[in-house]
Design an enzyme around this catalytic site. Structure first.
Site, PDB file in Angstrom:
ATOM      1  N   HIS A 104       4.525  -0.419   0.445  1.00 40.21           N
ATOM      2  CA  HIS A 104       5.946  -0.506   0.762  1.00 40.21           C
ATOM      3  C   HIS A 104       6.693  -1.119  -0.412  1.00 40.21           C
ATOM      4  O   HIS A 104       6.296  -2.162  -0.939  1.00 40.21           O
ATOM      5  CB  HIS A 104       6.167  -1.368   2.009  1.00 40.21           C
ATOM      6  CG  HIS A 104       7.602  -1.764   2.210  1.00 40.21           C
ATOM      7  ND1 HIS A 104       8.040  -3.073   2.191  1.00 40.21           N
ATOM      8  CD2 HIS A 104       8.719  -1.005   2.411  1.00 40.21           C
ATOM      9  CE1 HIS A 104       9.350  -3.105   2.377  1.00 40.21           C
ATOM     10  NE2 HIS A 104       9.776  -1.875   2.529  1.00 40.21           N
ATOM     11  N   SER A 105       7.775  -0.473  -0.847  1.00 43.44           N
ATOM     12  CA  SER A 105       8.662  -1.006  -1.866  1.00 43.44           C
ATOM     13  C   SER A 105       7.882  -1.380  -3.133  1.00 43.44           C
ATOM     14  O   SER A 105       7.303  -0.502  -3.765  1.00 43.44           O
ATOM     15  CB  SER A 105       9.427  -2.206  -1.294  1.00 43.44           C
ATOM     16  OG  SER A 105      10.485  -2.581  -2.122  1.00 43.44           O
ATOM     17  N   MET A 106       7.828  -2.656  -3.516  1.00 40.31           N
ATOM     18  CA  MET A 106       7.047  -3.051  -4.682  1.00 40.31           C
ATOM     19  C   MET A 106       5.588  -2.640  -4.528  1.00 40.31           C
ATOM     20  O   MET A 106       4.941  -2.207  -5.485  1.00 40.31           O
ATOM     21  CB  MET A 106       7.140  -4.565  -4.899  1.00 40.31           C
ATOM     22  CG  MET A 106       6.375  -5.074  -6.112  1.00 40.31           C
ATOM     23  SD  MET A 106       6.393  -6.883  -6.244  1.00 40.31           S
ATOM     24  CE  MET A 106       5.250  -7.319  -4.910  1.00 40.31           C
TER      25      MET A 106
END
Length: 290
Positions: A104-106
């Site tokens: 997720h994301s980073m």
């Protein structure tokens, strides 16, 4: 060890001088998906999604500096590519030959970089509201490095933010830059906080709040994306991050599927988003399509 992990079991891996913690969600007999959370989150961010996933267990990692994992040494910056080294060591430690990755994301950016570096170790990538690290214009890098160094020096005398109780932390996390529900905030706070003499603090390293001294430019990121060999499944929230920054990158990924669901940046921590992602992952892993 990997085959023994499951049933909401916490674990700690001692790798070199670092303690890397995590949670194994789901049936210990099922094949794993390694999962990597977003910036300032922790392994608990995957609990809701894991509850809805039928085909696999999720081995969720607290990235170094987050949750219950060690912090890097005081003189060691937090570079995104160092997480790629950590993943390589985790995979090696767990004797994994080839695995699916969820990020997720980073964490999505880290999973993508790993898959590009080690294509022989990754089957499928499941990326939630994230694809690649932020890129920066080459001509901006000197000024950005200067600013980051000054902030790093200034931060040495700063003190960590304190909360009077855990409920205050939960309320603050729920209303932060990337808001989540109170239930989701509670999961993150319970795993990502510490009680020091009756006061509550984030357990994540305050150095994570500092800008990176070294950054990647667009050309560097493009090389990683075009090197991907794994199947890439991208899940975007309709109220998530600005998609305009990603569309050029998406076109560089050869073998991809893209889904946009109702939800924000933490799509996988929302009831409907988690359900939709779980259904999709189950279908892809079983060899079907949705």
């Amino acid at each position: 060890m990997l085959s023994q992990l499951g049933d909401n079991q916490e674990f700690v891996l001692q790798i070199n001088d670092l303690k890397i913690a995590g949670v194994a969600y789901g049936d210990s007999q099922k094949e794993p998906i390694l999962a990597f959370h977003g910036w300032l989150d922790n392994a608990a961010s995957f609990e809701l999604l894991a509850q809805k996933l039928n085909t696999r267990k999720i081995i969720a990692i607290d990235l170094v500096g987050h949750g219950k994992s060690s912090h890097r040494a005081a003189d060691t910056p937090y570079y995104i590519w160092d997480n790629v080294t950590d993943i390589f060591l985790i995979v090696q430690h767990l004797s994994i030959e080839k695995v699916d990755l969820l990020g997720h994301s980073m964490g999505a950016s880290i999973a993508m970089l790993f898959a590009a570096c080690f294509p022989e170790k990754v089957n499928q990538l499941f990326l939630v509201d994230g694809i690649a690290p932020l890129d920066y214009s080459t001509d901006q890098l000197p000024a950005l490095m200067s600013k980051a160094i000054k902030q790093k020096v200034k931060a040495r005398n700063s003190q960590a933010k304190c909360y009077i109780d855990m409920d205050s932390m939960i309320q603050a996390r729920a209303k932060s830059r990337f808001p989540v529900s109170l239930a989701a905030a509670k999961l993150l706070v319970q795993r990502g906080s510490k009680n020091v003499q009756g006061r509550f603090y984030w357990s994540s390293d305050a150095a994570l709040l500092l800008p990176s001294i070294n950054r990647m430019n667009k050309a560097q990121i493009e090389v990683f994306l075009t090197s991907l060999q794994a199947s890439v499944h991208i899940y975007l929230g309709d109220e998530g991050l600005d998609k305009s920054e990603w569309y050029p990158y998406i076109d560089l990924i050869k073998n991809k599927t893209i889904h946009t669901f109702v939800g924000n940046h933490h799509l996988h921590m929302q009831e409907s988003g988690a359900q939709q992602i779980a259904i999709s992952i189950d279908f892809f892993i079983s060899g079907k399509t949705v």
